[in-house]
Design a protein around this motif. Structure first.
Motif, mmCIF file in Angstrom:
data_model
loop_
_atom_site.group_PDB
_atom_site.id
_atom_site.type_symbol
_atom_site.label_atom_id
_atom_site.label_comp_id
_atom_site.label_asym_id
_atom_site.label_seq_id
_atom_site.Cartn_x
_atom_site.Cartn_y
_atom_site.Cartn_z
ATOM 1 N N ASN A 81 0.831 -1.208 0.000
ATOM 2 C CA ASN A 81 0.000 0.000 0.000
ATOM 3 C C ASN A 81 0.862 1.253 0.000
ATOM 4 O O ASN A 81 0.549 2.250 -0.669
ATOM 5 C CB ASN A 81 -0.920 0.001 1.219
ATOM 6 N N ASN A 206 -4.256 2.020 6.382
ATOM 7 C CA ASN A 206 -3.744 0.786 5.779
ATOM 8 C C ASN A 206 -2.324 0.935 5.243
ATOM 9 O O ASN A 206 -1.799 0.032 4.598
ATOM 10 C CB ASN A 206 -4.689 0.280 4.686
ATOM 11 N N CYS A 207 -1.710 2.100 5.499
ATOM 12 C CA CYS A 207 -0.301 2.319 5.126
ATOM 13 C C CYS A 207 0.577 2.457 6.363
ATOM 14 O O CYS A 207 1.675 3.022 6.300
ATOM 15 C CB CYS A 207 -0.166 3.560 4.251
#
Length: 231
Positions: A81, A206-207
């Motif tokens: 990601n 999500n990073c």
């Protein structure tokens, strides 16, 4: 020719070092890529209008936090990601930190005594960025500033941002990604909030990954309480 833009590789008292083969022996600084010039927007009355410039801050995306001694499956899932973000999203400025320790730090620093796991030793494979991110950086079109830091938060980076991102009629929007959510990401995000009390600061959920899912959630909630957006 005088370079207008520089890459800062170290927080004193550390010395500048090569960065994974991209930058070697830079001395006082060299740039990876030229920045695009973005003039102020003028309205029909001839008055400068406020513009927004986006700033990406990548915290400690290094092998030891992904596949090495402090790595975990969550970080390995987050890495693609982060790479995709660097490859495909457009930012006006990009900054990176690299956790950087020397020999003997286990005995002469508080972090070493309380987290006695030798990691991110300068120059080792664990200290370097993963190949996927290396390739994305190598293709990057903007200047990248890189800061080595010997502890969780980089006072050097945050104070540098505060002293250089000072354009009139510009709102700066900061986005954090990287590792670990609950240690270095939260430390730098909260420090930056103190320097930029009125700016938008975001962290991409999500990073970034933490030591555990619970500690990550707690760190995200702490940042939310300080008006940092979790997206």
């Amino acid at each position: 020719m005088v370079l207008r833009h520089r890459v800062f590789l170290s927080q004193p008292p550390l010395q500048p070092v090569g960065f994974c083969g991209i930058i070697v022996n830079v001395g006082n600084g060299m740039c990876l890529r030229n920045c695009r010039y973005m003039p102020n927007v003028i309205n029909n009355r001839g008055i400068p209008m406020k513009t927004t410039k986006k700033v990406l801050i990548v915290i400690d995306v290094q092998n030891d936090f992904i596949t090495g001694c402090l790595g975990n499956e969550m970080a390995r899932k987050a890495l693609p990601n982060i790479v995709n973000l660097v490859k495909n999203e457009k930012y006006d400025y990009t900054y990176m930190t690299m956790d950087t320790h020397g020999e003997g730090y286990l005995t002469n620093t508080l972090e070493g005594k309380r987290l006695p796991v030798e990691h991110c030793i300068e120059g080792t494979d664990g200290w370097k960025v993963p190949d996927e991110l290396y390739d994305a950086i190598n293709d990057y079109q903007n200047l990248i500033h890189i800061f080595n830091k010997p502890t969780f938060g980089s006072v050097y980076m945050c104070s540098h941002l505060a002293s250089t991102l000072t354009e009139d009629n510009v709102d700066y929007e900061f986005t954090f990604v990287g590792f670990c959510t609950d240690i270095c990401v939260v430390s730098n995000a909260l420090m930056l909030r103190a320097y930029f009390p009125n700016s938008t600061i975001k962290v991409i959920e999500n990073c970034t990954e933490g030591v555990t899912p619970e500690s990550k959630r707690n760190a995200l909630e702490t940042m939310k309480m300080c008006q940092i957006e979790v997206i």
